[in-house]
Design a protein around this motif. Structure first.
Motif, mmCIF file in Angstrom:
data_model
loop_
_atom_site.group_PDB
_atom_site.id
_atom_site.type_symbol
_atom_site.label_atom_id
_atom_site.label_comp_id
_atom_site.label_asym_id
_atom_site.label_seq_id
_atom_site.Cartn_x
_atom_site.Cartn_y
_atom_site.Cartn_z
ATOM 1 N N ILE A 197 0.825 -1.208 0.000
ATOM 2 C CA ILE A 197 0.000 0.000 0.000
ATOM 3 C C ILE A 197 0.862 1.263 0.000
ATOM 4 O O ILE A 197 0.625 2.184 -0.776
ATOM 5 N N SER A 234 -6.869 4.180 -7.988
ATOM 6 C CA SER A 234 -6.165 3.415 -6.960
ATOM 7 C C SER A 234 -6.387 4.073 -5.603
ATOM 8 O O SER A 234 -6.826 5.218 -5.509
ATOM 9 N N VAL A 235 -6.088 3.350 -4.544
ATOM 10 C CA VAL A 235 -6.303 3.855 -3.192
ATOM 11 C C VAL A 235 -5.421 5.092 -2.965
ATOM 12 O O VAL A 235 -4.279 5.148 -3.410
ATOM 13 N N PRO A 256 -5.322 7.091 4.243
ATOM 14 C CA PRO A 256 -5.992 7.514 3.008
ATOM 15 C C PRO A 256 -6.617 8.904 3.101
ATOM 16 O O PRO A 256 -6.999 9.479 2.104
#
Length: 174
Positions: free
Chosen positions: A88, A113-114, A136
């Protein structure tokens, strides 16, 4: 024999009386100004009030002297013993905004995408929240890593390069 020109109706480009009085006035004023300008020997220049000239034009900004140009740092994040978190957070980050007086770094990624951010949180919510975070969303509940360290004197505004806790409430990642 076909219809005579007068029987066909108005020409498609002829708006006739459909044009408002102000539109006709603008057109006539524009033509008059253009004739006057050309009579004085000037070249073609559209008056500022002309409809086509009303569009916003890009303003040319003064170029700052080289000493005041700020180059936004790029961070490359690599390594992490937790494979899930590593997938991540690894990547290249650039700064786009700030939070609590420090830059927020956003991971450069593909659209969709994240979102991964590195941000600083000060002690306004208590000392246990003070430090650098991977998450995030700035100040969000979901986070992947935490570092209570503060930026060094050599690199103000930069997150620490070591001693990150992964997960955020776990042990320091080696």
């Amino acid at each position: 024999r076909g219809p005579r020109p007068s029987d066909r109706g108005p020409h498609p480009n002829d708006r006739g009386d459909a044009r408002s009085r102000s539109e006709r006035g603008e057109r006539d004023r524009y033509r008059r100004d253009m004739r006057n300008h050309q009579d004085r020997g000037g070249g073609y220049r559209r008056p500022e009030w002309a409809p086509e000239a009303r569009q916003e034009r890009p303003q040319s900004a003064a170029v700052p002297p080289p000493a005041s140009i700020s180059v936004e740092p790029t961070i490359h994040v690599s390594g992490c013993s937790n494979e899930t978190v590593s997938n991540i957070i690894q990547g290249v980050y650039t700064t786009k905004e700030s939070n609590h007086g420090k830059p927020v770094y956003k991971k450069d990624g593909l659209p969709g995408s994240v979102t991964v951010l590195i941000y600083y949180w000060d002690s306004r919510d208590g000392p246990s929240f003070n430090g650098w975070w991977f998450g995030p969303k700035v100040g969000g509940d979901q986070v992947w890593a935490y570092n209570a360290g503060h930026p060094g004197r050599d690199h103000p505004g930069m997150p620490p390069t070591s001693n990150w806790k992964v997960p955020w409430d776990g042990k320091v990642d080696e």
